[in-house]
Structures are given as structure tokens and as C-alpha cells.
Design a protein around this motif. Structure first.
Motif, PDB file in Angstrom:
ATOM      1  N   THR A  12       0.838  -1.203   0.000  1.00 48.97           N
ATOM      2  CA  THR A  12       0.000   0.000   0.000  1.00 48.97           C
ATOM      3  C   THR A  12       0.871   1.251   0.000  1.00 48.97           C
ATOM      4  O   THR A  12       0.622   2.212  -0.747  1.00 48.97           O
ATOM      5  CB  THR A  12      -0.932   0.015   1.217  1.00 48.97           C
ATOM      6  OG1 THR A  12      -1.762  -1.149   1.190  1.00 48.97           O
ATOM      7  CG2 THR A  12      -1.812   1.254   1.213  1.00 48.97           C
ATOM      8  N   ALA A  13       1.913   1.219   0.801  1.00 47.63           N
ATOM      9  CA  ALA A  13       2.839   2.345   0.850  1.00 47.63           C
ATOM     10  C   ALA A  13       3.593   2.491  -0.474  1.00 47.63           C
ATOM     11  O   ALA A  13       3.833   3.601  -0.956  1.00 47.63           O
ATOM     12  CB  ALA A  13       3.818   2.161   2.008  1.00 47.63           C
ATOM     13  N   ALA A  16       1.409   4.237  -3.009  1.00 49.56           N
ATOM     14  CA  ALA A  16       1.379   5.677  -2.748  1.00 49.56           C
ATOM     15  C   ALA A  16       2.682   6.332  -3.202  1.00 49.56           C
ATOM     16  O   ALA A  16       2.682   7.423  -3.803  1.00 49.56           O
ATOM     17  CB  ALA A  16       1.136   5.945  -1.259  1.00 49.56           C
ATOM     18  N   ALA A  39      -2.943  11.070   4.104  1.00 53.33           N
ATOM     19  CA  ALA A  39      -2.800   9.616   3.984  1.00 53.33           C
ATOM     20  C   ALA A  39      -1.586   9.263   3.132  1.00 53.33           C
ATOM     21  O   ALA A  39      -0.849   8.315   3.439  1.00 53.33           O
ATOM     22  CB  ALA A  39      -4.069   9.013   3.372  1.00 53.33           C
ATOM     23  N   ARG A  42       1.485   9.819   5.229  1.00 53.08           N
ATOM     24  CA  ARG A  42       1.680   8.733   6.205  1.00 53.08           C
ATOM     25  C   ARG A  42       2.269   7.500   5.542  1.00 53.08           C
ATOM     26  O   ARG A  42       3.171   6.849   6.096  1.00 53.08           O
ATOM     27  CB  ARG A  42       0.337   8.387   6.867  1.00 53.08           C
ATOM     28  CG  ARG A  42      -0.097   9.376   7.930  1.00 53.08           C
ATOM     29  CD  ARG A  42      -1.200   8.795   8.811  1.00 53.08           C
ATOM     30  NE  ARG A  42      -2.384   8.437   8.029  1.00 53.08           N
ATOM     31  CZ  ARG A  42      -3.377   9.280   7.762  1.00 53.08           C
ATOM     32  NH1 ARG A  42      -3.324  10.537   8.203  1.00 53.08           N
ATOM     33  NH2 ARG A  42      -4.429   8.867   7.077  1.00 53.08           N
ATOM     34  N   GLN A  43       1.771   7.130   4.360  1.00 53.93           N
ATOM     35  CA  GLN A  43       2.274   5.944   3.670  1.00 53.93           C
ATOM     36  C   GLN A  43       3.738   6.123   3.249  1.00 53.93           C
ATOM     37  O   GLN A  43       4.540   5.177   3.340  1.00 53.93           O
ATOM     38  CB  GLN A  43       1.414   5.637   2.450  1.00 53.93           C
ATOM     39  CG  GLN A  43      -0.001   5.179   2.770  1.00 53.93           C
ATOM     40  CD  GLN A  43      -0.017   3.879   3.548  1.00 53.93           C
ATOM     41  OE1 GLN A  43       0.888   3.057   3.449  1.00 53.93           O
ATOM     42  NE2 GLN A  43      -1.066   3.689   4.354  1.00 53.93           N
ATOM     43  N   VAL A  46       5.768   5.588   6.318  1.00 55.91           N
ATOM     44  CA  VAL A  46       5.864   4.149   6.616  1.00 55.91           C
ATOM     45  C   VAL A  46       6.960   3.513   5.763  1.00 55.91           C
ATOM     46  O   VAL A  46       7.773   2.705   6.257  1.00 55.91           O
ATOM     47  CB  VAL A  46       4.508   3.454   6.370  1.00 55.91           C
ATOM     48  CG1 VAL A  46       4.674   1.929   6.351  1.00 55.91           C
ATOM     49  CG2 VAL A  46       3.491   3.856   7.423  1.00 55.91           C
ATOM     50  N   LEU A  47       6.992   3.877   4.492  1.00 54.41           N
ATOM     51  CA  LEU A  47       7.977   3.294   3.577  1.00 54.41           C
ATOM     52  C   LEU A  47       9.389   3.739   3.957  1.00 54.41           C
ATOM     53  O   LEU A  47      10.338   2.926   3.947  1.00 54.41           O
ATOM     54  CB  LEU A  47       7.646   3.719   2.143  1.00 54.41           C
ATOM     55  CG  LEU A  47       8.178   2.840   1.012  1.00 54.41           C
ATOM     56  CD1 LEU A  47       7.671   1.413   1.144  1.00 54.41           C
ATOM     57  CD2 LEU A  47       7.765   3.416  -0.346  1.00 54.41           C
TER      58      LEU A  47
END
Length: 303
Positions: A12-13, A16, A39, A42-43, A46-47
Motif C-alpha cells: 500500500t505504501a 502511494a 494519507a 503517512r504511507q 511508513v515506507l
């Protein structure tokens, strides 16, 4: 598979990240993916946490990939493209085998459509979709299975296979020809309205080039109708508006039907030719090969 999942970053990341890198914007990536800008941020975070280094430089009102970010984007873009191509091929398979064919308006109108019913009778299981437009369609970027083009046979988006050459000569309606003094030579044409059409293609033959081949100078201010498309020029000629240039492959049916007549025996061979172009990056459908074989047969009969 379990080991593969451990090696992959969060998908998902990664999705994005690919959108943000391709669009050079978190905002545009959010709009494309239907989420908020927060969003996307945020992704990406995360990555970057997963890799342990930044993928973007956050500058004033813009973002810029780092060197490692560029490496990841190149790999992600290639991987997503491969998946998209495979998905398109899988969707194209099955009992409903649609064959998408691209052609110029004039070629589809005057040559392809009058003949294509014969292909459908021979292959009723193949569903045809004809895409007609004079602006060239990049067949590798879309869902076109093959394109019919006029040119020199060198296009970067596919493999071109020769179909046939052509010749160009003056044409008009029978009524127009009968109402005027006999037109016996190219020099006689300059006293008549010469119908022309717009084109950005330098290999398309216009009146100036055609007349120059017979040492005749085209009139500077012709009285003829100027059309946006070649199809309009042909219909103007059929309706007695003057004289147009006819590509034999496109107007032969209309001449046989008596809707147009050829003027003089003078003609020039075209510099270019007609080709069928097939994408090189995806497997050729069986239906595409059947259509190409039919094209070759159709082009040798009643040309």
C-alpha cells in the motif's frame, strides 16, 4: 512466497510512493488514489521507516526524489507496468475475443469498412472494435491490438508489416467532368477549383507536389475548397465542388461505382505505403494474426 513477502516493502505504501514519485506531488497522488494528502504522507513515512532512509526531499512547495528514491521508483514503475500488461492480456483472453483496430478516418471510411464484413463472416467469433482518428494512437500505451497506418514503416511503438503501396491522380464527379472542357493533361487542372485538405504529415501528397511532378506550377490563390479532412475533400469532389487528389486504394471503389471519375492518365507513386503495426511489448493475439492474413488477401483483390 512467505520469504518474498518479507523482502517486499508494504505494498500500500509502495503504491502511494509510485504515484507521488510519478506525479511529483503528494496532492496529485492523493487525488489519483482517492485519498487525502495526509494519507499519502503517512504511507511515504511508513515506507521511509521500513527502508531506514528518506525517499523524498521536502522542498518549499515541491518534492524531489533522493538518489535512492529514484532507484526505487524505477523498479516500482517497471514492476507495476509488467503487472498492468499481464492483467490486460488476461482480460483480453476468453471466449469474447475483442480485436481493437486503429485506423485513420479516411482509410477506415473508404477502404476498411466496405470490406470488413467479409472478415466478420469468416470469423464470427471475433468481436471487432474500430478506433478511427487521424491523430496517431500509441498502440503500446493503450488497448489497441494493431494499427493500420500510412507512412514510411518506422514507428517506435510497434513492428510494422508492409501491406501495399499507392498512386495518386486527380478525380472529380462524372457531372463535373461532363460540364467542362476535356482535361487531358496536368497543366489543364490549374484552371479548375482544386480541392485540398489539411495535414501535418510531410509525406502526404498535396497539389503543389503533385503538379510539380509534371513541371506544372500550382496556382498561388486557388479557387478550390479547403477541407479539414481528406474524407471531406472526397465528398466535396463527389458533389461537384471541383477536383481532388485521389489515392487509388481509397477511391477505387468509388470510381467503380461511378461516383467519381479519374482525370488524365497522369499519376505519381506515393513515397510512403500502408502498413499494419503490431505492438512489440505484448504477445500477438491469434485473432490479430487472422486479421493480418485477411488484410493481405483483401489488399490483392479489387485493389
Amino acid at each position: 512466497m512467505a520469504n518474498l513477502r518479507k523482502k517486499l516493502p508494504p505494498l500500500t505504501a509502495l503504491t502511494a510512493f509510485e504515484a507521488a514519485a510519478r506525479l511529483s506531488s503528494f496532492t496529485r497522488a492523493a487525488a489519483e488514489l482517492g485519498v487525502t494528502q495526509a494519507a499519502i504522507s503517512r504511507q511515504i513515512h511508513v515506507l521511509e521507516e521500513d527502508f531506514g532512509f528518506p525517499l523524498f526531499r521536502r522542498l518549499h512547495r515541491r518534492i524531489e526524489l533522493t538518489e535512492k528514491g529514484r532507484q526505487l521508483f524505477s523498479a516500482a514503475s517497471d514492476a507495476f507496468s509488467l503487472i498492468a500488461d499481464a492483467a490486460a492480456d488476461l482480460r483480453a483472453e476468453g471466449p469474447d475475443d475483442e480485436l481493437a483496430i486503429s485506423a485513420t478516418i479516411s482509410f477506415a471510411h473508404f477502404w476498411l469498412m466496405p470490406r470488413i464484413a467479409a472478415f466478420s463472416r469468416a470469423h464470427p467469433e471475433i468481436k471487432l472494435r474500430i478506433v478511427t482518428q487521424d491523430a496517431r494512437t500509441r498502440i503500446e500505451a493503450g488497448d489497441i491490438d494493431l494499427a493500420l497506418r500510412y507512412g514510411m514503416g518506422t514507428w517506435p511503438d510497434g513492428q510494422a508489416e508492409f501491406l501495399f503501396e499507392d498512386e495518386v491522380f486527380p478525380i472529380c464527379s462524372a457531372e463535373y467532368a461532363q460540364s467542362k472542357a476535356p482535361i487531358l493533361a496536368p497543366a489543364d487542372l490549374v484552371d479548375h477549383p482544386l480541392i485540398s485538405s489539411d495535414t501535418d504529415d510531410p509525406i502526404w501528397t498535396g497539389w503543389e507536389e503533385w503538379l510539380a511532378a509534371f513541371s506544372v506550377k500550382a496556382p498561388k490563390k486557388g479557387r478550390g475548397l479547403h477541407c479539414s479532412f481528406y474524407t471531406e475533400a472526397i465528398y466535396a469532389a463527389m458533389n461537384g465542388q471541383g477536383i481532388a487528389l485521389g489515392w487509388n486504394r481509397l477511391v477505387a471503389d468509388l470510381i467503380r461505382q461511378g461516383r467519381l471519375v479519374r482525370l488524365t492518365d497522369a499519376a505519381i507513386r506515393t513515397r510512403a505505403a500502408y502498413f499494419v503495426v503490431v505492438p512489440t511489448r505484448k504477445p500477438r493475439k491469434e485473432s490479430a494474426q487472422q486479421f493480418i492474413e485477411w488484410l493481405r488477401e483483401a489488399s490483392t483483390s479489387n485493389a
